[in-house]
Design an enzyme around this catalytic site. Structure first.
Site, PDB file in Angstrom:
ATOM      1  N   LYS A  59       0.839  -1.208   0.000  1.00  0.00           N
ATOM      2  CA  LYS A  59       0.000   0.000   0.000  1.00  0.00           C
ATOM      3  C   LYS A  59       0.876   1.261   0.000  1.00  0.00           C
ATOM      4  O   LYS A  59       0.697   2.158  -0.827  1.00  0.00           O
ATOM      5  CB  LYS A  59      -0.933   0.014   1.210  1.00  0.00           C
ATOM      6  CG  LYS A  59      -1.979   1.098   1.116  1.00  0.00           C
ATOM      7  CD  LYS A  59      -2.673   1.367   2.422  1.00  0.00           C
ATOM      8  CE  LYS A  59      -1.949   2.451   3.188  1.00  0.00           C
ATOM      9  NZ  LYS A  59      -2.606   2.870   4.406  1.00  0.00           N
TER      10      LYS A  59
ATOM     11  N   ASP B  93      -6.534   0.733   0.560  1.00  0.00           N
ATOM     12  CA  ASP B  93      -6.621   1.051   1.983  1.00  0.00           C
ATOM     13  C   ASP B  93      -8.013   0.629   2.475  1.00  0.00           C
ATOM     14  O   ASP B  93      -8.737  -0.084   1.779  1.00  0.00           O
ATOM     15  CB  ASP B  93      -6.354   2.550   2.223  1.00  0.00           C
ATOM     16  CG  ASP B  93      -7.513   3.413   1.732  1.00  0.00           C
ATOM     17  OD1 ASP B  93      -8.390   2.899   1.001  1.00  0.00           O
ATOM     18  OD2 ASP B  93      -7.566   4.599   2.103  1.00  0.00           O
TER      19      ASP B  93
END
Ligand code: SF4
Length: 251
Positions: free
Chosen positions: A160, A179
């Site tokens: 991420k 996310d």
């Protein structure tokens, strides 16, 4: 065990709704779901969703304020379990005190912990920030690397964070940022029936054109913050409402 469970679900009649239920198929989005229907990832539907996001958020971008890739990397590490607003506040005093990777690499850990305390999990985050800065100084000549493989060698950096840095700082579409918002909305919009962010990312990379990977995650994050909120989505205000059949819908 797994085999028999999968077989059982595949034969079960249409009881499972189009939600983020973990009972959904763990496979790719085009795999038949428990109710016998494929996920809503036909190119036509995906195009309509992208068009709706473009109309609502034509210039969505990362909310973490930064002046260079290194600052974005540090802010993204700080943003775990913390709002972007709070990270931006902390960054305002942090970055002037430690302007370069060298400054962080040689910083006193206790002082960094004190500075970043408001972002939570400050001991682990300080460790990651110092370790990442040292590695950038020692192995990457003080520059944040530009490849996924290299970024993933930095302490505290997973896909991420690497995707945020590559996409926002360098404009490199190596993957899709997944996310909490992207996870929730991908499920609600039936773009992925997985719950594991890594699998969701793979699903999204399969169904989205690569030149949309960066913007799409920004748009979904904005939509998740403003409209499709976790507890009570504001479906009456949502321009994707006609395309959405989530069980979480409030209209
Ligand atoms: S209709 Fe509701 S649940 Fe569906 S995307 Fe919009 S806000 Fe989210």
């Amino acid at each position: 065990m797994k085999k028999s469970k999968t077989g059982k679900i595949a034969r079960r009649p249409a009881k499972i709704s189009n939600s983020s239920s973990p009972a959904r198929s763990a496979k790719a989005p085009r795999v038949a779901a428990a109710n016998g229907k494929a996920a809503g990832t036909s190119p036509q539907r995906v195009r309509a969703i992208l068009q709706g996001l473009d109309e609502a958020y034509p210039s969505a971008t990362c909310a973490l304020e930064h002046q260079n890739p290194f600052q974005l990397l540090i802010s993204t590490i700080l943003s775990a379990q913390c709002t972007d607003e709070r990270v931006n506040q902390v960054a305002k005093t942090l970055f002037p005190k430690y302007p370069t990777p060298q400054d962080f690499a040689h910083a006193n850990p206790a002082e960094i912990e004190h500075e970043i305390r408001p972002t939570g999990f400050f001991r682990n985050k300080a460790k990651s920030i110092l370790g990442t800065s040292k590695k950038i100084v020692e192995e990457f000549r003080g520059e944040v690397p530009r490849t996924m493989d290299e970024l993933l060698t930095l302490p505290g950096v997973a896909r991420k964070t690497a995707n945020v840095v590559l996409g926002t700082a360098y404009g490199i579409a190596a993957g899709v940022v997944v996310d909490t918002h992207v996870t929730r909305l991908s499920n609600r919009l039936d773009l992925s029936r997985n719950t594991d962010p890594k699998k969701i990312e793979q699903d999204l990379m399969r169904i989205l054109p690569q030149d949309r990977w960066i913007l799409f995650s920004h748009q979904l994050i904005w939509h998740g913050r403003r409209v499709c909120q976790a507890r009570k989505p504001r479906c009456a205000e949502c321009n994707l409402e006609s395309l959405c059949y989530s069980k979480d819908k409030t209209v």
